[in-house]
Design a protein around this motif. Structure first.
Motif, PDB file in Angstrom:
ATOM      1  N   LEU A 189       0.832  -1.208   0.000  1.00 46.74           N
ATOM      2  CA  LEU A 189       0.000   0.000   0.000  1.00 46.74           C
ATOM      3  C   LEU A 189       0.861   1.249   0.000  1.00 46.74           C
ATOM      4  CD1 LEU A 189      -2.733   1.427   0.199  1.00 46.74           C
ATOM      5  CD2 LEU A 189      -2.592   1.166   2.686  1.00 46.74           C
ATOM      6  N   ALA A 190       1.895   1.266   0.840  1.00 45.43           N
ATOM      7  CA  ALA A 190       2.793   2.423   0.891  1.00 45.43           C
ATOM      8  C   ALA A 190       3.479   2.648  -0.457  1.00 45.43           C
ATOM      9  CB  ALA A 190       3.829   2.225   1.995  1.00 45.43           C
ATOM     10  N   LEU A 191       3.891   1.572  -1.108  1.00 41.82           N
ATOM     11  CA  LEU A 191       4.549   1.699  -2.407  1.00 41.82           C
ATOM     12  C   LEU A 191       3.566   2.122  -3.497  1.00 41.82           C
ATOM     13  CD1 LEU A 191       6.825  -1.466  -2.198  1.00 41.82           C
ATOM     14  CD2 LEU A 191       7.557   0.919  -2.088  1.00 41.82           C
ATOM     15  N   THR A 192       2.311   1.693  -3.377  1.00 40.77           N
ATOM     16  CA  THR A 192       1.287   2.148  -4.314  1.00 40.77           C
ATOM     17  C   THR A 192       1.081   3.647  -4.199  1.00 40.77           C
ATOM     18  OG1 THR A 192       0.164   0.005  -4.202  1.00 40.77           O
ATOM     19  CG2 THR A 192      -1.117   1.857  -5.015  1.00 40.77           C
ATOM     20  N   MET A 193       1.097   4.154  -2.973  1.00 42.11           N
ATOM     21  CA  MET A 193       0.974   5.600  -2.773  1.00 42.11           C
ATOM     22  C   MET A 193       2.204   6.323  -3.318  1.00 42.11           C
ATOM     23  SD  MET A 193      -0.634   5.478   1.090  1.00 42.11           S
ATOM     24  CE  MET A 193      -0.675   7.262   1.262  1.00 42.11           C
ATOM     25  N   ALA A 194       3.389   5.719  -3.147  1.00 45.23           N
ATOM     26  CA  ALA A 194       4.602   6.313  -3.708  1.00 45.23           C
ATOM     27  C   ALA A 194       4.525   6.371  -5.231  1.00 45.23           C
ATOM     28  CB  ALA A 194       5.827   5.517  -3.264  1.00 45.23           C
ATOM     29  N   ALA A 195       3.952   5.331  -5.839  1.00 42.81           N
ATOM     30  CA  ALA A 195       3.786   5.322  -7.292  1.00 42.81           C
ATOM     31  C   ALA A 195       2.851   6.444  -7.732  1.00 42.81           C
ATOM     32  CB  ALA A 195       3.245   3.969  -7.749  1.00 42.81           C
ATOM     33  N   TYR A 196       1.822   6.722  -6.947  1.00 39.66           N
ATOM     34  CA  TYR A 196       0.903   7.814  -7.296  1.00 39.66           C
ATOM     35  C   TYR A 196       1.606   9.161  -7.203  1.00 39.66           C
ATOM     36  CZ  TYR A 196      -3.100  10.931  -7.255  1.00 39.66           C
ATOM     37  OH  TYR A 196      -3.983  11.944  -7.552  1.00 39.66           O
ATOM     38  N   ILE A 197       2.456   9.323  -6.200  1.00 40.56           N
ATOM     39  CA  ILE A 197       3.192  10.581  -6.057  1.00 40.56           C
ATOM     40  C   ILE A 197       4.107  10.808  -7.262  1.00 40.56           C
ATOM     41  CG2 ILE A 197       4.953  11.764  -4.665  1.00 40.56           C
ATOM     42  CD1 ILE A 197       3.753  10.350  -2.215  1.00 40.56           C
ATOM     43  N   ALA A 198       4.708   9.717  -7.750  1.00 48.64           N
ATOM     44  CA  ALA A 198       5.630   9.813  -8.894  1.00 48.64           C
ATOM     45  C   ALA A 198       4.931   9.522 -10.218  1.00 48.64           C
ATOM     46  CB  ALA A 198       6.789   8.846  -8.696  1.00 48.64           C
ATOM     47  N   ALA A 199       3.601   9.600 -10.266  1.00 48.08           N
ATOM     48  CA  ALA A 199       2.849   9.198 -11.453  1.00 48.08           C
ATOM     49  C   ALA A 199       3.246   9.990 -12.689  1.00 48.08           C
ATOM     50  CB  ALA A 199       1.353   9.345 -11.192  1.00 48.08           C
TER      51      ALA A 199
END
Length: 320
Positions: A189-199
């Motif tokens: 989940l944390a990495l999914t949020m990181a992916a959204y930040i770097a989308a």
């Protein structure tokens, strides 16, 4: 936004329904009326809730991981199960079982992530060095690489009598998920949020190294970040439940067909759709042959294979 909220409510309804599907009786009406006994509450808190959360986290994480891989490889047919990533993570799990079987779950996940990172890097390295004219050949390279890695894993597992243990680790089954055995998926989940930040960076990187470099983007840094996210998400899912095939192939392509390729807009939809797909497949697997369960990987494998063939035939028809 309204459509996304409706989709979120529908996914939440499926998640709630999954809490009350299974061999052990857990009745919503009895719980609301206060008639639920201690066993029912224990099954709900110790098994059903952790299982449902694990399904949501794994589905969302693998769908986002597949999206990132498609952006980095610039190919719609690529995802962790068609690029050697999950096979590399399985090889890492075998390495842990051979060398240090008593390691905690978090350490096992890190070792599996390191192997997955190495395998994915090898796959991308092959793509850079081999001129591939047809996009269909790219996943074939990944499947061949995965086959080689899987053959090595099988050989050593057979050699050291670990076939049964490896089968348990890679089955893609959530029936053994209990409280205390799924928490590593919160990393996904944390990495999914990181992916959204770097989308936005992933969107630009998907246009190619030369183009993104001309725009001032550090292409290698973005690729490294993407590989780390993909590897750790894949490893956390493999350690918790095993291999979940084709999620990163089905969901990103469907969302892209409907909404385009701008990840800032599509990534929440991809994560939500991945969670919903895994929830549905797991629920179907529990119902279709009750009281026995069909592993979610088997249901996903059937759906994903059909979708993969549809994509191949669709592209061939357009080319003709």
């Amino acid at each position: 936004m309204k459509l996304f909220l409706l989709a979120l409510l529908a996914t939440a309804a499926v998640a709630v329904a999954s809490l009350f599907v299974g061999v052990s009786e857990v009745s919503l009406l009895r719980l609301i009326s206060g008639e639920g006994d201690e066993k029912m509450l224990m099954v709900l808190a110790g098994s059903r809730v952790p299982r449902t959360l694990a399904l949501i986290l794994a589905g969302a994480g693998m769908a986002v991981a597949g999206t990132i891989m498609q952006m980095l490889s610039r190919n719609r047919f690529v995802e962790p199960s068609t690029a050697g990533t999950v096979e590399s993570a399985s090889l890492g799990m075998l390495f842990v079982l051979l060398v240090a079987p008593d390691l905690p779950v978090m350490a096992k996940m890190l070792v599996a992530a390191a192997f997955a990172l190495a395998g994915t890097a090898v796959f991308l390295g092959i793509l850079r060095r081999v001129p591939l004219r047809s996009p269909v050949l790219v996943p074939l390279v990944g499947l061949m690489l995965g086959g080689i890695i899987n053959a090595c894993t099988t050989f050593f597992a057979y050699r050291y009598d670990l076939m049964q243990a490896m089968g348990a680790w890679t089955s893609g089954d959530f029936s053994a998920v209990l409280r205390g055995r799924y928490e590593v998926l919160w990393i996904a989940l944390a990495l999914t949020m990181a992916a959204y930040i770097a989308a936005d960076r992933f969107t630009v990187a998907g246009m190619g190294e030369d183009f993104s470099t001309n725009l001032g983007l550090n292409y290698r840094t973005v690729v490294t970040l993407g590989l780390v996210i993909v590897s750790m998400v894949t490893a956390s899912v493999v350690v918790t439940a095993g291999i979940l095939p084709f999620i990163g192939l089905i969901i990103p392509n469907l969302v892209s067909m409907a909404m385009g390729d701008r990840l800032r807009h599509t990534l929440p939809w991809i994560a939500l759709s991945g969670a919903a797909l895994v929830l549905l497949c797991d629920t179907v697997g529990r119902i279709i042959n009750a009281p026995y369960e069909i592993p979610v990987s088997s249901v996903l494998g059937i759906i994903g294979s059909i979708f993969f063939l549809h994509m191949l035939l669709r592209r061939r028809y357009r080319a003709a």
